[in-house]
Design a protein around this motif. Sequence first.
Motif, PDB file in Angstrom:
ATOM      1  N   ASP A  19       0.697  -1.240   0.063  1.00  0.00           N
ATOM      2  CA  ASP A  19      -0.047  -0.046   0.040  1.00  0.00           C
ATOM      3  C   ASP A  19       0.739   1.092   0.136  1.00  0.00           C
ATOM      4  O   ASP A  19       0.474   2.340  -0.396  1.00  0.00           O
ATOM      5  CB  ASP A  19      -1.077   0.058   1.293  1.00  0.00           C
ATOM      6  N   ASN A  20       2.124   1.290   0.631  1.00  0.00           N
ATOM      7  CA  ASN A  20       2.786   2.205   0.640  1.00  0.00           C
ATOM      8  C   ASN A  20       3.271   2.868  -0.905  1.00  0.00           C
ATOM      9  O   ASN A  20       3.615   3.981  -0.913  1.00  0.00           O
ATOM     10  CB  ASN A  20       4.343   2.143   1.192  1.00  0.00           C
ATOM     11  N   GLU A  21       3.160   1.975  -1.812  1.00  0.00           N
ATOM     12  CA  GLU A  21       3.260   2.209  -3.373  1.00  0.00           C
ATOM     13  C   GLU A  21       2.120   3.053  -3.901  1.00  0.00           C
ATOM     14  O   GLU A  21       2.151   4.031  -4.553  1.00  0.00           O
ATOM     15  CB  GLU A  21       3.424   1.104  -4.357  1.00  0.00           C
ATOM     16  N   ARG A  22       1.153   2.800  -3.494  1.00  0.00           N
ATOM     17  CA  ARG A  22      -0.041   3.727  -3.773  1.00  0.00           C
ATOM     18  C   ARG A  22      -0.119   4.994  -3.216  1.00  0.00           C
ATOM     19  O   ARG A  22      -0.225   6.124  -3.825  1.00  0.00           O
ATOM     20  CB  ARG A  22      -1.513   3.036  -3.287  1.00  0.00           C
ATOM     21  N   LEU A  23       0.337   4.933  -1.834  1.00  0.00           N
ATOM     22  CA  LEU A  23       0.448   6.201  -0.888  1.00  0.00           C
ATOM     23  C   LEU A  23       1.410   7.302  -1.846  1.00  0.00           C
ATOM     24  O   LEU A  23       1.230   8.547  -1.865  1.00  0.00           O
ATOM     25  CB  LEU A  23       1.023   5.890   0.229  1.00  0.00           C
ATOM     26  N   LYS A  24       2.602   6.769  -2.155  1.00  0.00           N
ATOM     27  CA  LYS A  24       3.422   7.570  -2.909  1.00  0.00           C
ATOM     28  C   LYS A  24       3.084   8.209  -4.311  1.00  0.00           C
ATOM     29  O   LYS A  24       3.322   9.245  -4.611  1.00  0.00           O
ATOM     30  CB  LYS A  24       4.886   6.624  -3.025  1.00  0.00           C
ATOM     31  N   ARG A  25       2.447   7.066  -5.041  1.00  0.00           N
ATOM     32  CA  ARG A  25       1.994   7.394  -6.268  1.00  0.00           C
ATOM     33  C   ARG A  25       0.601   8.469  -6.262  1.00  0.00           C
ATOM     34  O   ARG A  25       1.032   9.356  -6.865  1.00  0.00           O
ATOM     35  CB  ARG A  25       1.443   6.038  -6.894  1.00  0.00           C
ATOM     36  N   GLU A  26       0.199   8.546  -5.228  1.00  0.00           N
ATOM     37  CA  GLU A  26      -0.918   9.452  -5.075  1.00  0.00           C
ATOM     38  C   GLU A  26      -0.633  10.946  -4.274  1.00  0.00           C
ATOM     39  O   GLU A  26      -1.594  11.678  -4.169  1.00  0.00           O
ATOM     40  CB  GLU A  26      -2.240   8.703  -4.553  1.00  0.00           C
ATOM     41  N   SER A  27       0.665  10.916  -3.954  1.00  0.00           N
ATOM     42  CA  SER A  27       0.988  11.886  -2.896  1.00  0.00           C
ATOM     43  C   SER A  27       1.180  13.313  -3.623  1.00  0.00           C
ATOM     44  O   SER A  27       1.509  14.411  -2.810  1.00  0.00           O
ATOM     45  CB  SER A  27       2.195  11.457  -2.268  1.00  0.00           C
ATOM     46  N   ASN A  28       1.173  13.258  -4.984  1.00  0.00           N
ATOM     47  CA  ASN A  28       1.546  14.495  -5.692  1.00  0.00           C
ATOM     48  C   ASN A  28       2.936  14.907  -5.248  1.00  0.00           C
ATOM     49  O   ASN A  28       2.939  16.223  -4.664  1.00  0.00           O
ATOM     50  CB  ASN A  28       0.338  15.845  -5.448  1.00  0.00           C
ATOM     51  N   PHE A  29       3.795  14.038  -5.422  1.00  0.00           N
ATOM     52  CA  PHE A  29       5.018  14.257  -5.237  1.00  0.00           C
ATOM     53  C   PHE A  29       5.597  14.820  -3.681  1.00  0.00           C
ATOM     54  O   PHE A  29       6.090  15.842  -3.505  1.00  0.00           O
ATOM     55  CB  PHE A  29       5.807  15.168  -6.299  1.00  0.00           C
ATOM     56  N   LEU A  30       4.914  14.031  -2.791  1.00  0.00           N
ATOM     57  CA  LEU A  30       5.097  13.955  -1.261  1.00  0.00           C
ATOM     58  C   LEU A  30       4.399  15.246  -0.606  1.00  0.00           C
ATOM     59  O   LEU A  30       4.584  15.577   0.350  1.00  0.00           O
ATOM     60  CB  LEU A  30       6.491  14.132  -1.022  1.00  0.00           C
ATOM     61  N   ARG A  31       3.180  15.925  -1.485  1.00  0.00           N
ATOM     62  CA  ARG A  31       2.540  16.894  -1.016  1.00  0.00           C
ATOM     63  C   ARG A  31       1.217  16.234   0.015  1.00  0.00           C
ATOM     64  O   ARG A  31       1.137  16.932   1.192  1.00  0.00           O
ATOM     65  CB  ARG A  31       2.014  17.803  -1.901  1.00  0.00           C
ATOM     66  N   GLY A  32       0.660  15.577  -0.476  1.00  0.00           N
ATOM     67  CA  GLY A  32      -0.452  14.737   0.095  1.00  0.00           C
ATOM     68  C   GLY A  32      -1.465  16.077   0.519  1.00  0.00           C
ATOM     69  O   GLY A  32      -1.639  16.930  -0.293  1.00  0.00           O
TER      70      GLY A  32
END
Length: 579
Positions: A19-32
């Motif tokens: 799930d961390n891969e989804r999290l990073k992919r969807e983070s908008n380059f670590l902005r979240g």
Amino acid sequence: MTDSKQNQGPLIVEGKLADNERLKRESNFLRGTIKDDLTDPMTGGFTADNFQLIRFHGMYQQDDRDIRAERTKQKLEPLHNVMLRARLPGGIITPEQWLAVDKFAQEKTMYGSIRITTRQTFQFHGVLKPNIKLMHQTLNDIGIDSIATAGDVNRNVLCTTNPVESELHQEAYEWAKKISEHLLPKTKAYAEIWLDGEKIAGGEQKDEQQEEPILGNNYLPRKFKTTVVIPPQNDVDVHANDLNFVAIAENGKLVGFNVLVGGGLAMTHGDKSTYPRRADDFGFVPLANTLDVAASVVTVQRDWGNRVNRKNAKTKYTLDRVGIDTFKAEVERRAGVVFEESRPYEFTDRGDRIGWVDGIDGKYHLTLFIENGRLLDYPGKPLKTGVAEIAKIHKGDFRMTSNQNLIIAGVAPEDKATIENIAREHGLMDDGVSNQRKNSMACVAFPTCPLAMAEAERYLPGLIDEVDSILAKHGIADESIILRVTGCPNGCGRAMLAELGLVGKGPGKYNMHLGGNVAGTRVPKMYKENLGEQDILTEIDSLVARWVAERESSEAFGDFVIRAGIVKEVKVSKRDFHD
């Protein structure tokens, strides 16, 4: 060494991504949505993905576990706060920067302490949400940040402190800084969130970043650690790290590096697919190839690392899965280099030289022993105040070591007596500290680390009192065993490179590992599991008695336990560690 001639598995691990891969992919380059959480008054913490994303900005969300149960009874959420780990390649900080760090710790953290870490930097503990943005802005004002000191990125780059050979150290330190900058995330998220879009101190603002050329848009499969080390000192514990540059000098000048890849200490209790592992020596490269090789090792791990199972995602597992030769050949292809034969070097020690040493530049360097790296004003020992008083008059720099100590470097002869007086008055110099205490280390563990299973930092001082008594009982009070304690198996205290390592299993319970060596080039093996604190002392007493009675000449403890057959030597971790 594993059989590197054979490809041992697929280059890419197929399966459902962690799930961390989804999290990073969807983070908008670590902005979240970190900005939104900062202004949410309903919680003192960060929610959903942001709990993980703040790690890429150098922070971990924690709470005071000593009062967690009481707050639950009161129907209150845990006392959420963050720990911040600064980015300081090589651990060097100016006195002026130190005073600003000291002031923030005193006025804006729950505990008032500064902690020197095994990653050769400092940590703030106990920063509440209203002070988090101020913390980053305070650091930026003095030229420090916390970018990529946690998360699935290359973390703070370590460098042998080596205050004596100042010219060689300066060269190595400059490369540590270059490597750190080269491998940093390129996203502007840090500046946008914490600095209101201002440029980071010392850096240039760029157009909005939409790709990460080295780390990749999904960043790395797992954390990645890098060091620059100057033999014969292995004070950075190279075999705890994914990528290591061993300095090779000719006539006192740095000419290149031997490159070691694939070290790492974390494991999981009960999971035999996880293990600590030494790094493999790929060979020598000239200085001009350093950054290309660093980037190539990172990108191979980026592309081939396990993104399905995070427990097997580190570089060490990638090497064992695809084969050393396969990994190395791909690094050579991407970097456009061919590794030369490794240049000879030897590690003889990894401890810090406590006290005064003379530098080749006519200046002096004072290494202060800081137990567990914790700088705080204790009754009768105002350590934190003492360092601040030194900072007010010191004209050189401070160097944090990977053994959690502090070097007052570059002291002019005329300032030596004054600085020593301040250090002694504040309990920073104590001639009575035993060699055993100097060669022991622990991670933070309770009350702040959410992963802790057992005490470590708070357990170690009393444990060393007992071990000192045991050594004195057997007539070797001036000798020592490299002893390390961690509150869980994640490796922060580097117990898996100790001669005697204790790894937390539960409250008051530890697994005991034996057989590391003084140079830090051997992984210890499980000796006994789930020992209570009294059982640990009984075992140490018995082992020391045998060591004294049966050792050959000046044989070190870790070497003795292997020769005597008390534990088997771990030569190849994948094969031997759990055998």
